[in-house]
Design a protein around this motif. Structure first.
Motif, PDB file in Angstrom:
ATOM      1  N   GLY A 273       0.812  -1.211   0.000  1.00  0.00           N
ATOM      2  CA  GLY A 273       0.000   0.000   0.000  1.00  0.00           C
ATOM      3  C   GLY A 273       0.838   1.250   0.000  1.00  0.00           C
ATOM      4  N   GLY A 274       1.981   1.231   0.704  1.00  0.00           N
ATOM      5  CA  GLY A 274       2.833   2.405   0.754  1.00  0.00           C
ATOM      6  C   GLY A 274       3.491   2.710  -0.573  1.00  0.00           C
ATOM      7  N   LEU A 275       4.048   1.714  -1.178  1.00  0.00           N
ATOM      8  CA  LEU A 275       4.697   1.931  -2.473  1.00  0.00           C
ATOM      9  C   LEU A 275       3.687   2.239  -3.563  1.00  0.00           C
ATOM     10  CD1 LEU A 275       7.525  -0.757  -2.693  1.00  0.00           C
ATOM     11  CD2 LEU A 275       7.792   1.704  -2.802  1.00  0.00           C
ATOM     12  N   GLY A 276       2.526   1.657  -3.450  1.00  0.00           N
ATOM     13  CA  GLY A 276       1.522   1.853  -4.480  1.00  0.00           C
ATOM     14  C   GLY A 276       1.481   0.645  -5.399  1.00  0.00           C
ATOM     15  N   ILE A 277       0.271   0.141  -5.596  1.00  0.00           N
ATOM     16  CA  ILE A 277       0.105  -1.051  -6.421  1.00  0.00           C
ATOM     17  C   ILE A 277       0.677  -0.861  -7.820  1.00  0.00           C
ATOM     18  CG2 ILE A 277      -1.593  -2.634  -7.402  1.00  0.00           C
ATOM     19  CD1 ILE A 277      -1.365  -2.840  -4.426  1.00  0.00           C
ATOM     20  N   MET A 278       0.415   0.300  -8.412  1.00  0.00           N
ATOM     21  CA  MET A 278       0.873   0.512  -9.773  1.00  0.00           C
ATOM     22  C   MET A 278       2.385   0.624  -9.864  1.00  0.00           C
ATOM     23  SD  MET A 278      -1.615   0.325 -11.849  1.00  0.00           S
ATOM     24  CE  MET A 278      -2.058  -1.024 -10.765  1.00  0.00           C
TER      25      MET A 278
END
Length: 454
Positions: free
Chosen positions: A92-97
Motif C-alpha cells: 500500500g505504501g509503495l503503491g500497487i501501480m
C-alpha cells in the motif's frame, strides 16, 4: 510464465478508460487477497479463523496504510498474520501501480502506454518520459530508508531493552515498514507509550514518518538541490513551509495544553514533555503511533489532532489527508480573494486555475465525506460527537489514531469505517474519476452571470 501473467494483467488493465480506475480496482483486489490470507487459521495466534469483518477491516487498514484496528495486533495475530500485515503495508505504501510497473520492467524491460499512464497516476509524476527511472528511485529510496530505520530500531531494542537478536530484528523491521509508510501498526498493546521518553525510538520513528510523508517529488528535489532553495519548485516550498508550521504549532499546542495533565505529559520531565509533544504533533501526519494515551488527552488536544489528521502530509507520499499542499494553496487562494486580486500568485509564480479548482474541490469533498460519515456513525453508535468525529477523521486521513470507537461499534459501523479508510487512501477526486464512465469535454461556452455570494 511470469511474462504471460503480466501480459494478462495489463490486458485487463487496458479495459479501463482511466488510470484512476486501475488504481482503485487493484487496491480493492489487494484488500480482498489480504482479507483471505488474514481469514486463514495460520494468521491468528489462537489458530482459529478470524471472522471476515475483522480480517477485512485489518487488511483495508494495512493496504490503506491507516493503522486503525479492531483487535490488538500483537496478541490477536500470529507471526504469519503480522507478516501479511507488513507486506500489505509495504504494498500500500509503495503503491500497487508502482510495484506492477517494476515487475513489468523486470520481465519485459519495456513499458506500454497504458502501464506508463497507470504508474504515473499513482506516483503523481508530472513528466511521464522519466517514469522508469523515477519508479526505480522510489523503490530504492523506500527500501533504503526502511533498512536504515530498521537497523537503528533493532540496535536499540537489542542493546537498550535486552531483546534477543532475532526478536529485536523482527521488531525493528516491522516498525520500520510501518513508520516509513505512515501505517501506525505497532506490536505492543499500548503502541509506543512505553517509549515516550526514549529519543532513540521516538525520534527515529518520527523521522521516518516525516520523510515518508513529505512525498517522493519533494524528497528527490531536495536531494538534487538542497543547497539551492532558490531553485526549489513551488510544490517543495509549500510542502516544507506548511509542514514546518504544522509541526511547530502542533508541538507548542500539545505542550501548553497537556503540560499539567497527570495522565499524559504530567509525569514526564521537561525533556520528556518536549519529546512527547513533538512526537504527538508528528503522528497525525497519518502515522498513527502514539506515545501518550490519546483517550486521556483534553478535548482541545483532540480538536488540534483532528485538524492535523485532516490535513495529513505531502503529495505523492505515504501520508493521507487532503495534503499540506492543498492547505497551502487554499491559504493563498483566500488571501488573493481578500485582497481583491483576480489571479493567485505565490512568490514569482501564478497558480493555475486547474490547481485552484482541484484544491477547493478536494477540500469540499473531504469535509462533506467526514460530515456524512460522522452523522451516520452517530446514528449507529452510542458514542459522543467528539469521539466519533475523531475516529472518522482518523479513518479518512489514514492516520490510525483511535479513542476506542472502532473496536467498540457495531459491524455496520465497522463496515462504514472500512469504506472510509479505502476512500481516504484512494482520494475523493481519484475515486470520483474512477467511477465516471467517461470524460466530458464541453465544446461551447455559456454566457456569464454574476451571483451574490455570502
Amino acid at each position: 510464465m511470469v511474462g504471460l501473467r503480466m501480459k494478462v494483467f495489463w490486458a485487463v488493465v487496458a479495459r479501463f478508460h482511466q488510470p484512476a480506475q486501475v488504481i482503485t480496482t487493484v487496491f480493492g483486489v489487494t484488500i480482498v487477497l489480504g482479507t483471505v490470507l488474514l481469514s486463514s487459521p495460520l494468521a491468528t495466534a489462537s489458530g482459529k479463523p478470524a471472522d471476515w469483518l475483522t480480517a477485512l477491516f485489518t487488511a483495508t487498514s494495512a493496504v490503506c496504510v491507516n493503522g486503525l484496528t479492531v483487535v490488538d495486533t500483537a496478541t490477536h495475530w500470529s507471526a504469519f498474520g503480522e507478516a501479511v500485515i507488513a507486506v500489505l503495508i509495504q504494498v500500500g505504501g509503495l503503491g500497487i501501480m508502482t510495484l506492477a510497473t517494476v515487475f513489468t520492467l523486470l520481465v519485459s524491460r519495456r513499458l506500454g502506454l497504458r502501464a506508463r499512464l497507470s504508474a504515473q497516476a499513482e506516483t503523481r509524476v508530472l513528466n511521464g518520459s522519466d517514469l522508469r527511472r523515477v519508479v526505480g528511485k522510489v523503490v530504492l529510496f523506500n527500501l533504503t530508508c526502511e533498512a536504515v530505520v530498521g537497523t537503528v530500531l533493532t540496535l536499540r531494542f537489542v542493546l537498550g531493552y535486552g531483546e534477543p537478536v532475532g526478536r529485536g530484528l523482527y521488531l525493528g523491521l516491522f516498525h520500520a515498514v510501518s513508520s516509513f509508510n505512515n501505517a501506525g501498526f505497532a506490536l505492543w498493546p499500548d503502541s509506543l507509550v512505553r517509549f515516550a521518553a526514549d529519543p532513540w525510538v521516538c525520534l527515529t520513528v518520527a523521522a521516518a514518518v516525516i520523510v515518508g510523508g513529505l512525498g517522493y517529488p519533494v524528497v528527490f528535489e531536495l536531494r538534487r538541490s538542497w543547497r539551492r532553495p532558490s531553485r526549489w519548485s513551488l510544490l517543495t516550498r509549500i510542502t516544507l513551509a506548511v509542514t514546518a508550521v504544522l509541526l511547530a504549532g502542533g508541538t507548542l499546542v500539545f505542550l501548553v495544553t497537556e503540560w499539567t495533565n497527570p495522565r499524559t505529559l504530567g509525569p514526564l520531565d521537561e525533556q520528556g514533555k518536549l519529546l512527547a509533544s513533538f512526537f504527538t504533533a508528528v503522528m497525525p501526519r497519518s502515522a498513527g503511533f502514539n506515545s501518550l494515551d490519546i483517550t486521556q488527552m483534553h478535548p482541545s488536544s483532540w480538536l488540534v489532532t483532528e485538524l492535523l489528521m485532516f490535513v495529513g502530509g505531502g503529495s505523492a507520499g505515504t501520508a493521507g489527508g487532503i495534503k499540506v499542499t492543498t492547505l497551502g494553496l487554499l491559504t493563498f487562494i483566500v488571501w488573493a480573494e481578500l485582497r481583491g486580486e483576480s489571479r493567485v500568485n505565490i512568490g514569482h509564480r501564478r497558480l493555475t486555475e486547474a490547481a485552484q479548482r482541484q484544491a477547493v474541490s478536494l477540500t469540499v469533498l473531504s469535509v462533506s465525506l467526514v460530515a456524512l460519515f460522522t452523522y451516520v456513525l452517530l446514528v449507529l453508535t452510542p458514542h459522543s460527537l467528539d469521539r466519533v468525529l475523531f475516529e472518522v477523521v482518523s479513518a479518512f486521513g489514514t492516520t490510525g489514531l483511535s479513542v476506542g470507537v472502532a473496536s467498540a461499534v457495531s459491524p455496520a459501523a465497522q463496515v462504514l469505517l472500512t469504506l472510509l479508510m479505502f476512500v481516504g487512501r484512494i482520494g475523493p477526486l481519484t475515486l470520483g474519476s474512477a467511477l465516471a464512465l467517461k470524460e466530458r469535454t464541453r465544446r461551447y461556452e455559456l454566457p456569464e452571470e454574476e451571483v451574490i455570494v455570502g
